[in-house]
Design a protein around this motif. Structure first.
Motif, PDB file in Angstrom:
ATOM      1  N   PRO A 192       0.957  -1.234  -0.041  1.00 21.18           N
ATOM      2  CA  PRO A 192       0.099  -0.312  -0.140  1.00 21.18           C
ATOM      3  C   PRO A 192       0.779   1.403   0.018  1.00 21.18           C
ATOM      4  O   PRO A 192       0.433   2.226  -0.598  1.00 21.18           O
ATOM      5  CB  PRO A 192      -0.857  -0.242   1.240  1.00 21.18           C
ATOM      6  N   LEU A 193       1.939   1.047   0.497  1.00 17.98           N
ATOM      7  CA  LEU A 193       2.805   2.394   0.459  1.00 17.98           C
ATOM      8  C   LEU A 193       4.140   2.127  -0.497  1.00 17.98           C
ATOM      9  O   LEU A 193       4.759   0.986  -0.504  1.00 17.98           O
ATOM     10  CB  LEU A 193       3.496   2.272   2.028  1.00 17.98           C
ATOM     11  N   VAL A 194       4.212   3.052  -1.348  1.00 12.55           N
ATOM     12  CA  VAL A 194       5.185   2.740  -2.533  1.00 12.55           C
ATOM     13  C   VAL A 194       6.273   3.984  -2.541  1.00 12.55           C
ATOM     14  O   VAL A 194       6.238   5.189  -1.739  1.00 12.55           O
ATOM     15  CB  VAL A 194       4.435   2.697  -3.851  1.00 12.55           C
ATOM     16  N   LYS A 219      -5.701  -2.513   1.134  1.00 12.90           N
ATOM     17  CA  LYS A 219      -5.896  -3.053   2.476  1.00 12.90           C
ATOM     18  C   LYS A 219      -4.778  -3.855   2.562  1.00 12.90           C
ATOM     19  O   LYS A 219      -4.563  -5.159   2.047  1.00 12.90           O
ATOM     20  CB  LYS A 219      -7.335  -3.944   2.446  1.00 12.90           C
ATOM     21  N   GLY A 220      -3.475  -3.441   3.163  1.00 10.54           N
ATOM     22  CA  GLY A 220      -2.461  -4.214   3.569  1.00 10.54           C
ATOM     23  C   GLY A 220      -1.411  -4.697   2.264  1.00 10.54           C
ATOM     24  O   GLY A 220      -1.561  -4.111   1.384  1.00 10.54           O
ATOM     25  N   VAL A 221      -0.733  -5.508   2.647  1.00 12.10           N
ATOM     26  CA  VAL A 221       0.258  -6.223   1.627  1.00 12.10           C
ATOM     27  C   VAL A 221      -0.423  -7.389   0.947  1.00 12.10           C
ATOM     28  O   VAL A 221      -1.185  -8.304   1.574  1.00 12.10           O
ATOM     29  CB  VAL A 221       1.532  -6.554   2.199  1.00 12.10           C
ATOM     30  N   SER A 222      -0.237  -7.615  -0.452  1.00 10.39           N
ATOM     31  CA  SER A 222      -0.705  -8.728  -1.119  1.00 10.39           C
ATOM     32  C   SER A 222       0.476  -9.453  -1.954  1.00 10.39           C
ATOM     33  O   SER A 222       1.147  -8.697  -2.416  1.00 10.39           O
ATOM     34  CB  SER A 222      -1.608  -8.026  -2.011  1.00 10.39           C
ATOM     35  N   VAL A 223       0.119 -10.634  -1.983  1.00  8.81           N
ATOM     36  CA  VAL A 223       0.985 -11.504  -2.788  1.00  8.81           C
ATOM     37  C   VAL A 223      -0.117 -12.424  -3.569  1.00  8.81           C
ATOM     38  O   VAL A 223      -1.019 -12.934  -2.953  1.00  8.81           O
ATOM     39  CB  VAL A 223       1.865 -12.308  -1.885  1.00  8.81           C
ATOM     40  N   MET A 224       0.574 -12.595  -4.940  1.00  9.00           N
ATOM     41  CA  MET A 224      -0.467 -13.441  -5.638  1.00  9.00           C
ATOM     42  C   MET A 224       0.677 -14.473  -6.371  1.00  9.00           C
ATOM     43  O   MET A 224       1.613 -14.151  -6.864  1.00  9.00           O
ATOM     44  CB  MET A 224      -1.098 -12.648  -6.923  1.00  9.00           C
TER      45      MET A 224
END
Length: 354
Positions: free
Chosen positions: A195-197, A276-281
């Motif tokens: 979310p923070l880049v 919403k938070g950090v995502s991993v795919m």
């Protein structure tokens, strides 16, 4: 509201799923469908693919005024006109040129360096229709590539990212945070989104993708893949549709890329998605379904119900959390539940979380 999607693969399936909560009827249709069986005359038309053969259905759709981006697809589907678009807009991309004949090779290597990336102008994806060639390798290139390919300079990049964004008919644009991607054998294996880049990098990417969408008067979701280099981002390729690297948005954002695309083409409100938070795919490629994945509470399974074949995308796993340590621990627990060729991708994702 009603939408027809040209193409009935997994992207069309997920567009249909995204439309259901909004009361939008989405009909993914195969290219060989009979025109009379498709309710396209009452629909807004979109596509999950950039290029298609001429069939009775596609001939009908080509004349339909409600086919959104109808005239944009040919520009982006051809890597020659895509690269010419970047040059016209002054957007950074790898040095390139058309490949017309074998006699060009000495000049190409003199200009572009010792590593050339050859890509077919049309078709070819997930690493297919592409070759990495040095001066001693050019005889490997099929003869039918000449006149049908472009050649790019091989780029020494430190990472790959993609930007997924959308534009509505009024020119309003919204974007997701840049997604970090890992490709293996030309196929996306895993993605990580925060979310923070990096603000400067995000602004550069948004500026480039905005320029492209505005120039084309594009409506809907578009994805832009880029290389990270010391001089900034270089655009690799575009996708005029929802994109594999945006699948994390299904569980990691307030609005998924699929819903965002439907909103844009139907003229519905287009607020910035909240991440919403950090995502991993994790892409599932040629891998049978394993319901033990669901023993891990952060894992969301998206299974495409396709025949499992080597190299075929058959589903993906989304993981999302505000706690990166918990996310990393879940990835570690997931590792033995996946084939060994996934382990390096899982390790890459865990390193990104540190």
């Amino acid at each position: 509201m009603q939408v027809c999607v040209l193409g009935n693969g997994q992207l069309g399936r997920m567009l249909r799923q995204a439309g259901e909560p909004l009361g939008i009827s989405v009909y993914p249709v195969g290219l060989d469908a009979e025109p009379g069986a498709v309710p396209f005359k009452q629909s807004v038309i979109t596509a999950e693919i950039e290029r298609w053969p001429e069939t009775p259905l596609t001939r009908e759709l080509a004349q339909h005024n409600a086919f959104v981006n109808r005239d944009v697809f040919p520009i982006i589907a051809d890597r020659l006109t895509q690269k010419q678009l970047f040059d016209k807009l002054g957007l950074a991309t790898a040095p390139w040129q058309p490949l017309s004949s074998a006699a060009q090779w000495p000049e190409i290597f003199a200009r572009l360096g010792e590593l050339a990336i050859v890509k077919r102008r049309t078709g070819g994806y997930d690493g297919r229709g592409q070759w990495r060639l040095g001066p001693a390798d050019t005889a490997q290139l099929p003869a039918d590539c000449y006149g049908e390919c472009i050649v790019e300079q091989g780029i020494n990049f430190s990472g790959e990212v993609s930007l997924v964004g959308a534009r509505d008919r009024s020119g309003h644009t919204v974007f997701y945070p840049l997604t970090h991607n890992l490709h293996q054998d030309g196929i996306l294996r895993a993605s990580v989104a925060f979310p923070l880049v990096d603000i400067a990098r995000q602004q550069q990417a948004e500026s480039m993708l905005s320029a492209i969408m505005h120039e084309l008067d594009y409506v809907g979701v578009m994805a832009m893949e880029c290389f990270i280099t010391p001089g900034g981002l270089l655009i690799n390729e575009l996708a005029p549709r929802v994109h594999n690297s945006g699948h994390w948005t299904q569980n990691g954002a307030s609005i998924s890329q699929f819903e965002l695309h439907l909103r844009a083409i139907l003229g519905l409100p287009l607020p910035p998605p909240v991440v919403k938070g950090v995502s991993v795919m994790v892409n599932l490629i040629g891998t049978a379904v394993n319901y033990d994945w669901l023993k891990l509470p952060l894992v969301n399974l998206h299974w495409y119900d396709k025949e499992v074949r080597p190299g075929r995308k058959v589903g993906h796993l989304n993981l999302n959390d505000t706690d990166t340590d918990r996310l990393s621990a879940t990835l570690e627990a997931l590792t033995p539940l996946l084939p060994a060729d996934y382990h390096s991708a899982i390790q890459w994702a865990r390193q990104k979380l540190q």
